[in-house]
Design a protein around this motif. Structure first.
Motif, PDB file in Angstrom:
ATOM      1  N   UNK A   1       0.187  -8.306 -15.756  1.00  0.00           N
ATOM      2  CA  UNK A   1      -0.837  -7.731 -16.638  1.00  0.00           C
ATOM      3  C   UNK A   1      -0.228  -6.707 -17.592  1.00  0.00           C
ATOM      4  N   UNK A   2       0.634  -5.861 -17.080  1.00  0.00           N
ATOM      5  CA  UNK A   2       1.273  -4.875 -17.948  1.00  0.00           C
ATOM      6  C   UNK A   2       2.239  -5.537 -18.932  1.00  0.00           C
ATOM      7  N   UNK A   3       2.880  -6.621 -18.533  1.00  0.00           N
ATOM      8  CA  UNK A   3       3.758  -7.340 -19.453  1.00  0.00           C
ATOM      9  C   UNK A   3       2.959  -7.955 -20.590  1.00  0.00           C
ATOM     10  N   UNK A   4       1.800  -8.508 -20.294  1.00  0.00           N
ATOM     11  CA  UNK A   4       0.933  -9.055 -21.336  1.00  0.00           C
ATOM     12  C   UNK A   4       0.525  -7.952 -22.305  1.00  0.00           C
ATOM     13  N   UNK A   5       0.163  -6.784 -21.783  1.00  0.00           N
ATOM     14  CA  UNK A   5      -0.200  -5.668 -22.661  1.00  0.00           C
ATOM     15  C   UNK A   5       0.972  -5.215 -23.516  1.00  0.00           C
TER      16      UNK A   5
ATOM     17  N   UNK B   1       5.746   1.017 -24.829  1.00  0.00           N
ATOM     18  CA  UNK B   1       6.749   1.598 -23.929  1.00  0.00           C
ATOM     19  C   UNK B   1       6.133   1.903 -22.564  1.00  0.00           C
ATOM     20  N   UNK B   2       4.941   2.481 -22.554  1.00  0.00           N
ATOM     21  CA  UNK B   2       4.284   2.811 -21.286  1.00  0.00           C
ATOM     22  C   UNK B   2       3.974   1.543 -20.486  1.00  0.00           C
ATOM     23  N   UNK B   3       3.455   0.505 -21.165  1.00  0.00           N
ATOM     24  CA  UNK B   3       3.140  -0.747 -20.458  1.00  0.00           C
ATOM     25  C   UNK B   3       4.403  -1.395 -19.917  1.00  0.00           C
ATOM     26  N   UNK B   4       5.497  -1.290 -20.657  1.00  0.00           N
ATOM     27  CA  UNK B   4       6.751  -1.870 -20.175  1.00  0.00           C
ATOM     28  C   UNK B   4       7.267  -1.121 -18.955  1.00  0.00           C
ATOM     29  N   UNK B   5       7.195   0.185 -18.981  1.00  0.00           N
ATOM     30  CA  UNK B   5       7.616   0.979 -17.822  1.00  0.00           C
ATOM     31  C   UNK B   5       6.739   0.672 -16.616  1.00  0.00           C
ATOM     32  N   UNK B   6       5.434   0.557 -16.837  1.00  0.00           N
ATOM     33  CA  UNK B   6       4.534   0.223 -15.738  1.00  0.00           C
ATOM     34  C   UNK B   6       4.821  -1.182 -15.201  1.00  0.00           C
ATOM     35  N   UNK B   7       5.183  -2.112 -16.083  1.00  0.00           N
ATOM     36  CA  UNK B   7       5.506  -3.467 -15.653  1.00  0.00           C
ATOM     37  C   UNK B   7       6.742  -3.465 -14.760  1.00  0.00           C
ATOM     38  N   UNK B   8       7.727  -2.677 -15.117  1.00  0.00           N
ATOM     39  CA  UNK B   8       8.969  -2.640 -14.345  1.00  0.00           C
ATOM     40  C   UNK B   8       8.762  -1.992 -12.982  1.00  0.00           C
ATOM     41  N   UNK B   9       7.892  -1.002 -12.900  1.00  0.00           N
ATOM     42  CA  UNK B   9       7.739  -0.242 -11.667  1.00  0.00           C
ATOM     43  C   UNK B   9       6.690  -0.814 -10.709  1.00  0.00           C
ATOM     44  N   UNK B  10       5.956  -1.841 -11.081  1.00  0.00           N
ATOM     45  CA  UNK B  10       4.941  -2.409 -10.201  1.00  0.00           C
ATOM     46  C   UNK B  10       5.588  -3.255  -9.116  1.00  0.00           C
TER      47      UNK B  10
END
Length: 172
Positions: free
Chosen positions: A31-35, A14-23
């Motif tokens: 990178x966050x999407x891969x994680x 969930x955290x990586x997905x939120x970070x992916x959306x906000x970058x």
């Protein structure tokens, strides 16, 4: 212990997905999407769906992410990206994805040392996944492949340089 690993992995996803959306930067988001996809693979593994976990890692976190990298490369913006690429090599850029990947790696080591998923539940075989994908979900699988192909063709046409038409020479 497996329940704790499940919740930690879910939090990482969930955290990586939120970070992916906000970058704002496409590569950081990638990178966050891969994680996020790796975390979903670990969740599948913890639930006993080993084949689905392998497919998640190989197909999504591997092959499709390579396509995204090629799309980003095709949309190269010129000289201004050289300074931006130098900024990507700073340690602060890699700190978040590296920390999340370390958490996932530690969880996988704990699961492997404990001997797999003895207390997780139903194990899904490769034939069951294949029967589901090419049975009731055939249209969804084909639509997803058409959507990916459309995105790739669209990215190619957006990224190719515009050729200026030469003026025809007037005859004397």
């Amino acid at each position: 212990m497996t329940l704790i690993l499940f919740y930690v992995t879910s939090a990482v996803a969930v955290f990586a997905t939120i970070m992916m959306i906000t970058r704002l930067n496409a590569v950081h988001g990638l990178l966050y999407l891969i994680l996020s996809l790796l975390a979903v693979g670990v969740i599948f593994f913890l639930l006993g769906a080993y084949f689905a976990a392998v497919l998640e890692v190989i197909i999504y976190a591997g092959a499709i992410m390579v396509l995204f990298v090629f799309v980003i490369m095709m949309l190269n913006q010129g000289h201004k990206t050289i300074a931006q690429e130098r900024a990507w090599l700073e340690p602060g850029t890699w700190l978040g994805p590296s920390l999340l990947a370390l958490i996932l790696f530690t969880e996988m080591l704990v699961v492997i040392v404990q001997g797999g998923s003895a207390e997780t539940g139903h194990v899904v075989s490769a034939s069951q996944v294949g029967m589901a994908l090419y049975g009731p979900y055939l249209i969804a699988v084909e639509l997803a492949s058409i959507l990916l192909l459309t995105g790739l063709v669209g990215a190619y046409h957006l990224g190719k340089p515009i050729l200026k038409m030469a003026k025809p020479r007037s005859e004397p």
